[in-house]
Design a protein around this motif. Structure first.
Motif, short mmCIF file in Angstrom:
data_model
loop_
_atom_site.label_atom_id
_atom_site.label_comp_id
_atom_site.label_asym_id
_atom_site.label_seq_id
_atom_site.Cartn_x
_atom_site.Cartn_y
_atom_site.Cartn_z
N PRO A 275 89.92 6.32 32.97
CA PRO A 275 90.56 7.77 32.83
C PRO A 275 89.85 8.86 32.46
CG PRO A 275 91.68 5.66 31.80
CD PRO A 275 90.25 5.27 32.10
N ILE A 276 88.62 8.53 31.84
CA ILE A 276 87.65 9.61 31.43
C ILE A 276 87.23 10.55 32.92
CG2 ILE A 276 86.51 8.69 29.62
CD1 ILE A 276 84.01 8.47 31.39
N ASN B 149 86.26 15.24 35.87
CA ASN B 149 85.39 14.57 34.54
C ASN B 149 85.39 15.55 33.17
OD1 ASN B 149 83.36 16.23 35.97
ND2 ASN B 149 82.18 15.10 34.44
N LEU B 150 85.34 16.72 33.42
CA LEU B 150 85.19 17.29 32.07
C LEU B 150 86.35 17.32 30.98
CD1 LEU B 150 83.58 19.60 30.64
CD2 LEU B 150 84.58 21.28 31.99
N PHE B 151 87.63 17.71 31.67
CA PHE B 151 88.83 17.68 30.78
C PHE B 151 89.32 16.33 30.76
CE2 PHE B 151 88.90 22.32 31.81
CZ PHE B 151 89.32 22.78 30.77
N GLY B 152 89.20 15.37 31.76
CA GLY B 152 89.38 14.01 31.53
C GLY B 152 88.78 13.25 30.69
N HIS B 153 87.42 13.65 30.37
CA HIS B 153 86.56 12.77 29.28
C HIS B 153 87.22 13.49 27.95
CE1 HIS B 153 82.65 10.83 28.83
NE2 HIS B 153 83.17 10.90 27.56
N LEU B 154 87.44 14.72 27.66
CA LEU B 154 87.85 15.35 26.53
C LEU B 154 89.41 14.59 26.25
CD1 LEU B 154 86.88 18.97 26.87
CD2 LEU B 154 85.75 17.16 25.69
N ALA B 155 90.17 14.65 27.12
CA ALA B 155 91.50 14.01 26.93
C ALA B 155 91.85 12.71 26.75
CB ALA B 155 92.31 14.41 28.29
N ALA B 156 90.61 11.85 27.54
CA ALA B 156 90.64 10.24 27.20
C ALA B 156 90.13 9.87 25.86
CB ALA B 156 89.96 9.62 28.30
N THR B 157 89.37 10.60 25.45
CA THR B 157 88.56 10.26 24.30
C THR B 157 89.16 11.08 22.89
OG1 THR B 157 86.92 11.84 24.43
CG2 THR B 157 86.37 9.73 25.45
N ALA B 158 90.30 11.79 23.19
CA ALA B 158 90.86 12.52 22.19
C ALA B 158 90.99 11.91 20.91
CB ALA B 158 92.10 13.24 22.58
N VAL B 159 90.93 12.40 19.81
CA VAL B 159 91.19 11.81 18.56
C VAL B 159 92.42 12.21 17.73
CG1 VAL B 159 90.56 11.69 16.05
CG2 VAL B 159 88.63 11.68 17.95
N PRO B 160 93.36 11.41 17.87
CA PRO B 160 94.91 12.00 17.19
C PRO B 160 94.84 12.73 15.97
CG PRO B 160 95.02 9.42 18.00
CD PRO B 160 93.39 10.01 17.93
N GLY B 161 95.26 13.77 16.28
CA GLY B 161 95.55 14.77 15.13
C GLY B 161 94.43 16.04 15.06
N VAL B 162 93.42 15.60 15.89
CA VAL B 162 92.20 16.60 16.03
C VAL B 162 92.57 17.31 17.46
CG1 VAL B 162 89.83 16.94 16.05
CG2 VAL B 162 90.96 15.67 14.22
N GLU B 163 92.76 16.34 18.60
CA GLU B 163 92.67 16.82 19.91
C GLU B 163 93.90 16.18 20.52
OE1 GLU B 163 88.26 16.26 21.55
OE2 GLU B 163 88.96 14.45 20.14
N GLU B 164 94.40 16.79 21.70
CA GLU B 164 95.67 16.50 22.48
C GLU B 164 95.51 16.82 23.76
OE1 GLU B 164 99.24 17.30 20.67
OE2 GLU B 164 99.21 19.63 20.96
N TRP B 165 95.98 16.26 24.62
CA TRP B 165 96.36 16.87 26.18
C TRP B 165 97.84 17.28 26.25
CZ3 TRP B 165 93.58 18.79 29.96
CH2 TRP B 165 94.02 19.03 31.27
N ARG B 166 98.20 18.43 26.40
CA ARG B 166 99.62 18.89 26.30
C ARG B 166 99.84 19.80 27.39
NH1 ARG B 166 103.97 18.93 22.30
NH2 ARG B 166 102.53 17.82 20.84
N ASP B 167 101.00 19.63 28.24
CA ASP B 167 101.45 20.73 29.25
C ASP B 167 100.25 21.03 30.07
OD1 ASP B 167 104.06 20.40 28.43
OD2 ASP B 167 103.62 21.81 26.55
N GLY B 168 99.28 20.29 30.49
CA GLY B 168 98.33 20.52 31.44
C GLY B 168 96.98 21.36 30.81
#
Length: 488
Positions: free
Chosen positions: A482-483, A211-230
């Protein structure tokens, strides 16, 4: 805890890592201080004394153990769940305020005299603000020495020391090694991009990252945050410049890779990342309390050690909370991305897709409300919020008083209990923040057989205090949103 000698001795004898950061063991015969889980043979009880901070150990003339490296322990969980003067001061020291503004600046932010701040810190931690900041500078210097090829003079000033001589003397005193010897002893790692700093962020086990990384990744603001390569990646606005951090979950640590425009921001960047991931929490204490409720116990046993996903920028999160009112996660990301594109500062990210820093309250306060694709009432809510953040009327920083901040937020137009409490939970860091009106919470409560009306659920949750924010995470995790899952 350091005053309970019998309990401390038991923790040292059992090498219990749960107590790392709670207290430090100072050995009178060797003049070395260790973390409780140090792998060496424990000294005799009469040769041990226990101190509440690494700074107190250093001030008393003890040096750090070369085996267990007590300076790399997780931080004390006390500063996460308390909102008193000492806890607020420690959060500010961790954010580098003493190095940037001195003790008068620290006291001014807290609204107390320097004498009162020094007296309370000394009484509880055995060290004043200067000694605590010095210990933090020593740890920052060690990270830079061991993980970068920077010249020692550059490291000295990046870590916050006033001179190279002070840097050399402090490193020798704390670690019983010269800076050059520290670099020679450090394990060699693979090649890194110029300016990149790679380190491991410790935490107290257990930790369930879903839930920790899932939340951050699911709500990521494009350009400011992203989930890439784990890994979760984001841009950071910092006191001296900006940075990009890459955070990768591992079984026994969080991998952290930082690229900074100014190395003086290292301490602050680490502190904010630790806070965002709630790495200084005490999961054993939290889970023990929540497990006492028979309806919550199965959730805790299934995935113990859930953390509360927080933020690296309190003002940013408050803005995003308003954008997320009564809309889907996807819609909230879209609204935030528009603000970022129009008002954020561009950054370069050769290794990924990050493009901007999230805009400051000052930048957003100057926008034309008519350009916002939001209902008129929400435009008013957003513009009022950013105006008060920009002029300092509303303070959500590490020094903020949680109750006062809640009161100020409730006075703003368009702010109800849900918005205030989600900001209290994820921006202010209050571990007892609670969302009884949240639809996901109520649905999960009903499925578990818990009361699901706000009043009844609040009454039942009294036994979960002071960890209700963690109970929220366990209840949210029953959904298939997804969070709650690490991205593929």
């Amino acid at each position: 805890m350091h005053t309970d000698t019998d309990r401390c001795v038991r923790a040292v004898r059992s090498k219990d890592a749960r107590f790392d950061g709670w207290f430090f063991t100072a050995v009178l015969t060797t003049r070395i201080y260790c973390r409780p889980s140090c792998p060496v043979v424990p000294p005799k009880p009469e040769n041990m004394t226990f101190l509440p901070s690494a700074a107190a150990c250093q001030q008393a003339g003890f040096r750090a153990c070369k085996r267990c490296r007590p300076d790399t322990s997780p931080g004390s969980p006390e500063w996460n769940h308390r909102a008193d003067l000492v806890a607020r001061a420690m959060r500010l020291i961790g954010d580098g305020v003493v190095d940037r503004e001195g003790v008068p600046g620290l006291a001014g932010r807290l609204g107390y005299s320097t004498r009162q701040v020094e007296r309370q810190l000394l009484a509880e931690l055995g060290a004043g603000p200067l000694a605590l900041a010095r210990a933090q500078r020593a740890q920052t210097a060690r990270i830079l020495v061991e993980t970068t090829g920077l010249p020692m003079a550059d490291i000295a000033f990046a870590a916050g020391f006033s001179s190279v001589r002070t840097f050399n003397d402090t490193v020798r005193e704390v670690f019983a090694l010269s800076p050059s010897e520290l670099r020679t002893r450090a394990p060699r790692t693979g090649s890194a991009a110029p300016g990149a700093i790679t380190l491991r962020l410790p935490f107290r086990a257990p930790l369930t990252p879903d839930n920790l990384f899932g939340h951050l990744a699911a709500t990521a603001v494009p350009g400011v945050e992203e989930w890439r390569d784990g890994a979760y990646r984001r841009t950071l606005r910092l006191p001296y410049g900006h940075g990009i951090v890459t955070l990768t979950p591992a079984p026994d640590h969080i991998g952290c890779r930082l690229v900074l425009t100014d190395q003086r921001d290292l301490t602050v960047a680490i502190s904010r990342c630790r806070r965002m991931l709630d790495l200084d929490a005490d999961p054993v204490a939290v889970d023990e309390q929540l497990r006492a409720d028979p309806l919550l116990a199965p959730l805790v046993d299934k995935a113990p050690g859930r953390r509360v996903p927080r933020t690296v920028d309190e003002a940013e999160f408050a803005v995003r909370a308003v954008l997320g009112q009564q809309v889907s996660t996807a819609a909230a990301r879209t609204h935030a991305a528009r603000l970022v594109t129009a008002h954020g500062e561009p950054v370069d990210d050769p290794e990924g897709g990050l493009t901007h820093l999230f805009p400051t309250p000052a930048a957003l306060a100057a926008l034309d409300p008519e350009t916002l694709a939001l209902p008129r009432s929400r435009r008013t809510t957003l513009t009022t919020l950013v105006r008060e953040l920009a002029d300092g009327t509303l303070n959500l920083g590490p020094e903020s008083d949680w109750d006062e901040a809640r009161h100020r937020l409730m006075e703003l137009p368009g702010f109800g209990p849900w918005t205030v409490e989600v900001i209290a939970m994820r921006a202010l860091g209050d571990p007892d923040a609670f969302l009884p009106t949240d639809l996901g919470m109520r649905r999960a409560a009903q499925e578990l057989g818990l009361p699901h009306t706000p009043a009844a659920l609040t009454a039942r949750a009294a036994s979960w205090r002071p960890w209700r924010a963690y109970a929220v995470q366990y209840l949210w995790a029953t959904d298939d949103h997804p969070i709650n899952f690490l991205p593929a």
